[in-house]
Design an enzyme around this catalytic site. Structure first.
Site, PDB file in Angstrom:
ATOM      1  N   ARG A   1      39.858  24.800  48.059  1.00  0.00           N
ATOM      2  CA  ARG A   1      38.941  26.137  47.651  1.00  0.00           C
ATOM      3  C   ARG A   1      37.445  25.996  47.351  1.00  0.00           C
ATOM      4  O   ARG A   1      36.723  26.829  47.606  1.00  0.00           O
ATOM      5  CB  ARG A   1      39.741  26.846  46.571  1.00  0.00           C
ATOM      6  CG  ARG A   1      41.102  27.252  46.812  1.00  0.00           C
ATOM      7  CD  ARG A   1      41.597  27.932  45.568  1.00  0.00           C
ATOM      8  NE  ARG A   1      41.180  29.080  45.377  1.00  0.00           N
ATOM      9  CZ  ARG A   1      40.943  30.043  44.239  1.00  0.00           C
ATOM     10  NH1 ARG A   1      41.436  29.497  43.055  1.00  0.00           N
ATOM     11  NH2 ARG A   1      40.304  31.153  44.346  1.00  0.00           N
TER      12      ARG A   1
ATOM     13  N   ASP B   1      39.728  37.342  51.420  1.00  0.00           N
ATOM     14  CA  ASP B   1      40.391  37.250  50.240  1.00  0.00           C
ATOM     15  C   ASP B   1      41.708  36.689  50.194  1.00  0.00           C
ATOM     16  O   ASP B   1      41.861  35.652  49.146  1.00  0.00           O
ATOM     17  CB  ASP B   1      40.711  39.032  49.943  1.00  0.00           C
ATOM     18  CG  ASP B   1      41.486  39.019  48.674  1.00  0.00           C
ATOM     19  OD1 ASP B   1      41.037  38.482  47.621  1.00  0.00           O
ATOM     20  OD2 ASP B   1      42.332  39.923  48.583  1.00  0.00           O
TER      21      ASP B   1
ATOM     22  N   ASN C   1      32.228  39.797  34.344  1.00  0.00           N
ATOM     23  CA  ASN C   1      33.393  40.491  34.705  1.00  0.00           C
ATOM     24  C   ASN C   1      34.067  39.896  36.006  1.00  0.00           C
ATOM     25  O   ASN C   1      35.165  40.350  36.414  1.00  0.00           O
ATOM     26  CB  ASN C   1      33.497  42.080  34.691  1.00  0.00           C
ATOM     27  CG  ASN C   1      32.373  42.439  36.121  1.00  0.00           C
ATOM     28  OD1 ASN C   1      31.995  41.484  36.909  1.00  0.00           O
ATOM     29  ND2 ASN C   1      32.239  43.774  36.487  1.00  0.00           N
TER      30      ASN C   1
ATOM     31  N   CYS D   1      23.273  39.853  34.109  1.00  0.00           N
ATOM     32  CA  CYS D   1      24.234  40.246  32.987  1.00  0.00           C
ATOM     33  C   CYS D   1      23.453  40.042  31.645  1.00  0.00           C
ATOM     34  O   CYS D   1      23.475  41.001  30.825  1.00  0.00           O
ATOM     35  CB  CYS D   1      25.380  39.342  32.944  1.00  0.00           C
ATOM     36  SG  CYS D   1      26.635  39.909  34.142  1.00  0.00           S
TER      37      CYS D   1
ATOM     38  N   CYS E   1      45.439  39.534  32.915  1.00  0.00           N
ATOM     39  CA  CYS E   1      44.518  40.708  33.813  1.00  0.00           C
ATOM     40  C   CYS E   1      45.396  41.655  34.289  1.00  0.00           C
ATOM     41  O   CYS E   1      46.341  41.581  34.913  1.00  0.00           O
ATOM     42  CB  CYS E   1      43.728  40.165  34.853  1.00  0.00           C
ATOM     43  SG  CYS E   1      42.883  41.163  35.851  1.00  0.00           S
TER      44      CYS E   1
ATOM     45  N   GLN F   1      51.051  43.890  39.727  1.00  0.00           N
ATOM     46  CA  GLN F   1      51.465  43.489  40.789  1.00  0.00           C
ATOM     47  C   GLN F   1      52.832  42.606  40.638  1.00  0.00           C
ATOM     48  O   GLN F   1      53.202  42.091  41.738  1.00  0.00           O
ATOM     49  CB  GLN F   1      50.429  42.488  41.661  1.00  0.00           C
ATOM     50  CG  GLN F   1      49.301  43.542  42.021  1.00  0.00           C
ATOM     51  CD  GLN F   1      48.140  42.500  42.762  1.00  0.00           C
ATOM     52  OE1 GLN F   1      48.152  42.067  43.898  1.00  0.00           O
ATOM     53  NE2 GLN F   1      46.694  42.723  42.126  1.00  0.00           N
TER      54      GLN F   1
ATOM     55  N   CYS G   1      36.768  46.950  33.915  1.00  0.00           N
ATOM     56  CA  CYS G   1      35.525  46.010  33.500  1.00  0.00           C
ATOM     57  C   CYS G   1      34.433  46.349  34.730  1.00  0.00           C
ATOM     58  O   CYS G   1      33.234  45.887  34.419  1.00  0.00           O
ATOM     59  CB  CYS G   1      35.882  44.357  33.905  1.00  0.00           C
ATOM     60  SG  CYS G   1      36.577  44.075  35.485  1.00  0.00           S
TER      61      CYS G   1
ATOM     62  N   CYS H   1      30.664  48.606  33.259  1.00  0.00           N
ATOM     63  CA  CYS H   1      29.336  47.994  33.602  1.00  0.00           C
ATOM     64  C   CYS H   1      28.096  48.835  33.903  1.00  0.00           C
ATOM     65  O   CYS H   1      28.231  49.806  34.765  1.00  0.00           O
ATOM     66  CB  CYS H   1      29.657  47.278  35.045  1.00  0.00           C
ATOM     67  SG  CYS H   1      28.134  45.903  35.375  1.00  0.00           S
TER      68      CYS H   1
END
Length: 377
Positions: A57, A134, A155, A188, A214, A220, A243, A247
Site C-alpha cells: 500500500r 478506492d 477527519n 486544519c 467509525c 457496513q 466529520c 468541517c
C-alpha cells in the site's frame, strides 16, 4: 515525446472529460504512510476492507515495477439534497451518506481513468498504466496529498481548496516520468471540531482513524452491532458524514458537476419500513446503482431496524414481529427483538416472550433478553 508538453495536454484533456482536479506525484515510497499503516495494524484500527499489505500500500513500484509517476484525479460530488423528503412519525426514513449518492463512484472514476489512459495510449503507444479507485492497494488519500489535490485533514479526508472534502479520488500509475506537483499546505491548524464531534470517538487524534469505531464502517458490517453503537448510528443506513458536515472547510461547498452523482431523494433517504421486506431483486433494482449497496441488503436492513427502534416507531411493530418470528437470518431476528423492546408496547413484549419459547439460536435469545430489559416493571 516532450513530457512537459504531454503533461499540459493531459491536464487540458482531463477538463474536457469531466475531471474536476488532476495532479501528478512521484513513485517514491510513502514512508510516513507505511509507518502509520503498521501502527494501525498493531493497534487493531484497520477495517479489514483494505487491500494489500502495508508494504504494497505504500510502495508503488511493488505494484508496477516500471512506474515512474502517478496521476491523481478528483471528482466533486453534491453535499445538498434538493427536495429532501421529510422524516416524520409514522413515515420514518433512513439516510445514505453523501459518498453513496447517485451512481457508484467506482464506475464513474474508472470511466474517467479509462479515457485518460486511452488519451495517453494515442500519444505514447508503449505507455504502461495501472489504475485504481478506492479498492486498489494504494492509499487514494496519500497519493492525492502528494499530488497536490488537497491536504490530509484531521477527519482523515482529503480537503481540496476548491471543493472541500466532497471529492472522490482515483489514481493511475504510469511509466511516464511526469514532473510531480507541489503538495497543498495543511489547512486544519488548531481546529479540532471533527475529532470532538465524532459520535463514537473514531478519530483518535488528528488524521488517525480507528475504523473499528467509525460509523461509516460499522454500518457496513453484517453481524450484530455492538450495544454501544446502536444508538450512535441514528437513522444512517449506510455511511456517515458527521466529520465532513461539521468541517468549516466544507461550509457552502455543494457541487453538482456530474449528472451521474445526482441523487434520487427517494433512494438516498429511503422509507425504513419498506426496506424491511424488500426482496433481493427489488433491492438490486432500486439500490444496486449506489456504491452503498455493495454489502447487500442485510446490513442496511439491520440498520433500518435499529433506527425504527431508536424512533420508538409503533407503526413498525407488526413488521418487526414478523421478522423476529420468521426471518431466517439470526442477525435480523435478534435485532428486530431488540428494537421491539426499545419501542416498548405491551404487544412488543408479549411477542418477544412468545418468540423466545420457539427460538433455537443462542445469540438471538440473548437479543430477546436485551429487548425485555427495556420493559418497565
Amino acid at each position: 515525446m516532450d513530457v512537459h508538453k504531454l503533461k499540459e495536454e493531459v491536464v487540458a484533456y482531463s477538463k474536457e472529460i469531466g475531471i474536476d482536479k488532476i495532479g501528478f506525484a512521484s513513485v517514491d515510497v510513502f514512508e510516513e504512510l507505511k509507518g502509520r499503516l503498521k501502527r494501525h495494524e498493531a493497534l487493531g484500527y484497520h477495517s479489514g476492507f483494505e487491500k494489500g499489505s502495508p508494504d504494497e500500500r505504500s510502495e508503488p513500484k511493488l505494484l508496477m515495477p516500471e512506474a515512474q509517476s502517478i496521476i491523481a484525479i478528483a471528482l466533486a460530488y453534491p453535499s445538498k439534497l434538493k427536495d429532501a423528503p421529510k422524516n416524520k412519525r409514522g413515515d420514518r426514513r433512513g439516510v445514505f451518506a453523501r459518498a453513496s449518492w447517485g451512481q457508484d463512484y467506482h464506475d464513474v472514476l474508472r470511466d474517467r481513468l479509462h479515457k485518460l489512459g486511452a488519451f495517453l495510449k494515442e500519444r505514447m503507444p508503449d505507455v504502461e498504466m495501472k489504475s485504481m479507485v478506492d479498492t486498489g492497494e494504494l492509499s487514494d488519500r496519500a497519493v492525492a496529498e502528494r499530488a497536490g489535490i488537497g491536504f490530509s485533514a484531521k477527519n482523515s479526508c482529503i480537503i481540496t481548496p476548491e471543493f472541500g472534502s466532497y471529492v472522490y479520488l482515483g489514481e493511475m500509475l504510469t511509466n511516464i516520468p511526469f514532473e510531480p506537483d507541489e503538495p497543498v499546505e495543511d489547512g486544519c491548524g488548531d481546529c479540532n471540531i471533527c475529532v470532538d464531534t465524532c459520535p463514537t470517538g473514531a478519530l483518535v487524534q488528528g488524521g488517525q482513524l480507528n475504523a473499528q469505531r467509525c460509523i461509516a464502517f460499522l454500518t457496513q458490517t453484517k453481524d450484530f452491532l455492538a450495544d454501544e453503537f446502536r444508538t450512535k448510528i441514528g437513522n444512517r443506513v449506510y455511511g456517515c458524514d458527521t466529520c465532513q458536515t461539521v468541517c468549516p472547510k466544507n461550509k457552502k461547498m455543494d457541487f453538482h458537476n456530474h449528472e451521474e452523482f445526482e441523487p434520487d431523494p427517494e433512494i438516498v433517504k429511503p422509507r425504513l419500513l419498506p426496506l424491511l421486506s424488500v426482496s433481493n431483486r427489488e433491492f438490486k433494482e432500486k439500490f444496486g446503482p449506489l456504491s452503498g449497496s455493495w454489502r447487500g441488503k442485510k446490513p442496511i436492513q439491520r440498520n433500518a431496524i435499529l433506527a425504527l427502534g431508536l424512533y420508538k416507531e409503533e407503526a413498525a411493530v407488526d413488521e418487526l414481529i414478523r421478522l423476529m418470528k420468521q426471518d431466517p437470518r439470526p442477525v435480523i431476528r435478534g435485532t428486530a427483538a431488540y428494537s421491539l423492546g426499545k419501542i416498548g408496547t405491551d404487544a412488543c413484549y408479549e411477542a418477544i416472550n412468545e418468540a423466545m419459547a420457539n427460538e433455537t439460536d443462542d445469540e438471538v435469545k440473548a437479543e430477546m433478553k436485551k429487548g425485555l430489559k427495556f420493559q418497565k416493571v
